[in-house]
Enzyme design. Structure first.
Site, PDB file in Angstrom:
ATOM      1  CG  HIS A 117      -1.707  -1.241   1.418  1.00 52.49           C
ATOM      2  ND1 HIS A 117      -2.962  -1.448   0.905  1.00 52.49           N
ATOM      3  CD2 HIS A 117      -1.375  -2.397   2.042  1.00 52.49           C
ATOM      4  CE1 HIS A 117      -3.378  -2.659   1.233  1.00 52.49           C
ATOM      5  NE2 HIS A 117      -2.428  -3.269   1.917  1.00 52.49           N
ATOM      6  CB  SER A 161      12.568  21.783 -15.611  1.00 57.84           C
ATOM      7  OG  SER A 161      11.778  22.953 -15.727  1.00 57.84           O
ATOM      8  CE  LYS A 213      11.281  18.648 -11.275  1.00 55.81           C
ATOM      9  NZ  LYS A 213      10.045  19.016 -11.941  1.00 55.81           N
ATOM     10  CD  GLU A 234       8.254  11.466 -15.617  1.00 57.45           C
ATOM     11  OE1 GLU A 234       7.335  12.138 -15.169  1.00 57.45           O
ATOM     12  OE2 GLU A 234       9.312  11.968 -16.035  1.00 57.45           O
TER      13      GLU A 234
END
Ligand code: ARG
Length: 470
Positions: free
Chosen positions: A160, A287, A293, A300
């Site tokens: 979880h 970024s 970043k 992804e």
């Protein structure tokens, strides 16, 4: 529109050629040209068989063979001119051959594009499955190398997405190896499903000519482990069947799901909140706005590609579902999703291997996270069980210990022994020894568990299975 048709293969009963729009709509050579090596292999085997049974002479066969070899060379050298007016890879090659070799007019004897395309694709699937299995193996080897280099590292295991119990990082990575191992075996299975020769099924009902299907099957390597030819058993099923396409796309979709889940773990692990790993710069991007970043784009995209792979599977299932027996032109749409699944799965495997191969493990962050004594609350319940307390009661008692720690804002293992002993008579003065992490790990001895003995066993098992350098 309605120009003199070029469709010499089927144009006999037509007085006008297809509209430009129809040609554009119906051509498949723009994507099925990649079947060329398999189409040529199929034609060589078929013509060898025709000569074997006496339907063409050996001279004609040899002329066809050298013509096909020359065409393959032109194709490999990028010199072959594909013509969309000739619809597909089969007709492009046959027409080019006919220009070189008059005997090529006999090549399509006892053959239809329906059994031809089924054969090309089965040959392609066998090849594609081998390639993907090899790429998965490389991805597994990259994982095994990370596991081996970090064999001492412990991390929390999660359920979880909450800290559950301690595991070796390698145990987590070995879970991924299991997933990829099943994927690899699945491709072997798909290749075995593909290993039946369609040639001789014709358009739908075979041929009146005295062909030798087993001969062709042997030539093309459609054989069992003992070298016995394997030919499909029903001509109608053979030209209608797209099961292998679906099984292949399904295998790719499942690889996609697996990579997606692993990528998700890596995305979490590389975030500031976890910081268990640092992903390699080579597989991350920055970024354009926020200078600090470093985004885990490869992971992804691995997650994103899985949607596309599932889409391809869905396309194929839908394509097949309403078709009457047997071949229908709809089936030409079977190739783009299959090729896309192959290309994307191959890319995913390479990118995954590159990403994990270049990542570094922040052992300090892992150690800090796994030091959370709450991870061993279950061990404390087991401690009571070992002292004769029924598990349900033990669970309850440890729950009370956890509550007490929370109430006092203390770590579980820092609670005063007297206080703990008040909560259940099963707790002895030695209760806190449970929180010795190394001891706790050593107790997880059984097969499949994350204890150090098992870890060594699994490490050896994978090294043996995956070979390569680790
Ligand atoms: N390009 C076609 C396909 O991929 C080849 C088979 C065509 N057969 C036919 N009867 N038109 O499905």
């Amino acid at each position: 529109m309605a120009k003199k048709h070029k469709q010499v293969t089927w144009g006999g009963r037509f007085s006008a050629g297809p509209a430009e729009l129809m040609l554009k709509f119906s051509e498949s050579v723009s994507f099925d040209h990649r079947l060329a090596p398999f189409d040529i292999a199929g034609s060589k085997a078929h013509s060898a068989m025709l000569a074997h049974v006496g339907l063409i002479t050996t001279r004609e066969r040899d002329a066809i063979h050298s013509g096909l070899d020359a065409i393959l060379q032109e194709i490999s050298a990028g010199k072959f001119k594909w013509d969309a007016q000739l619809e597909d890879v089969h007709m492009n090659i046959e027409q080019a051959l006919t220009k070189k070799v008059p005997a090529a007019a006999k090549l399509h004897t006892a053959r239809s594009r329906n059994d031809q395309v089924a054969t090309d694709m089965r040959l392609w699937f066998k090849h594609a499955c081998g390639e993907l299995a090899a790429k998965l193996l490389s991805a597994q080897q990259a994982l095994l190398a990370v596991a081996t280099a970090n064999r001492e590292v412990l991390i929390p295991g999660y359920t979880h997405l909450q800290r559950a119990q301690p595991v070796y990082l390698a145990h987590h990575l070995f879970a991924w190896l299991e997933m990829l191992e099943r994927d690899r075996l699945r491709f072997e299975h798909v290749a075995a499903q593909a290993n039946w020769c369609p040639l001789g099924s014709g358009a739908i009902a075979g041929t009146t000519l005295p062909i030798d299907r087993e001969f062709t099957a042997k030539q093309l390597g459609f054989v069992d482990a003992k070298g016995r030819p394997q030919v499909t058993q029903n001509s109608m099923d053979t030209v209608a069947d797209r099961d292998v396409f679906i099984e292949f796309a399904q295998a790719c979709a499942l690889v996609g799901v697996h990579f997606s889940r692993m990528a998700e773990d890596l995305i979490l692990w590389s975030s500031a909140e976890f910081k268990f790993v640092e992903l390699p710069d080579a597989f991350c991007t920055g970024s354009s706005l926020m200078p600090q970043k470093k985004n885990p784009d490869s992971c992804e995209l691995l997650r994103g590609k899985s949607a596309r792979l599932q889409g391809n599977l869905h396309t194929l299932l839908t394509l097949a579902k309403g078709l009457p027996m047997t071949y229908n032109r709809d089936l030409q749409e079977d190739k783009p999703p299959v090729f896309d699944s192959y290309d994307q799965t191959a890319l995913c495997a390479d990118v995954f291997a590159g990403t994990v191969g270049g990542m570094t493990v922040h052992t300090d962050k892992c150690a800090a996270a796994v030091a959370d004594p709450a991870l061993l609350a279950t061990d404390l319940a087991d401690y009571l069980v070992e002292r004769g307390v029924p598990f349900r009661e033990a669970h309850h008692a440890v729950g009370a210990v956890v509550q007490l720690a929370e109430k006092n804002a203390m770590q579980l293992d820092h609670l005063p022994t007297e206080e703990v002993m008040k909560l259940h008579k099963g707790f002895g003065a030695d209760w806190a020894e449970v929180f010795d992490l190394q001891r706790a790990m050593a107790k997880r001895q059984g097969t499949g568990m994350p204890g150090p003995k098992q870890l060594n066993r699994q490490m050896q098992r994978w090294q043996k299975r995956l070979g390569g350098k680790v």
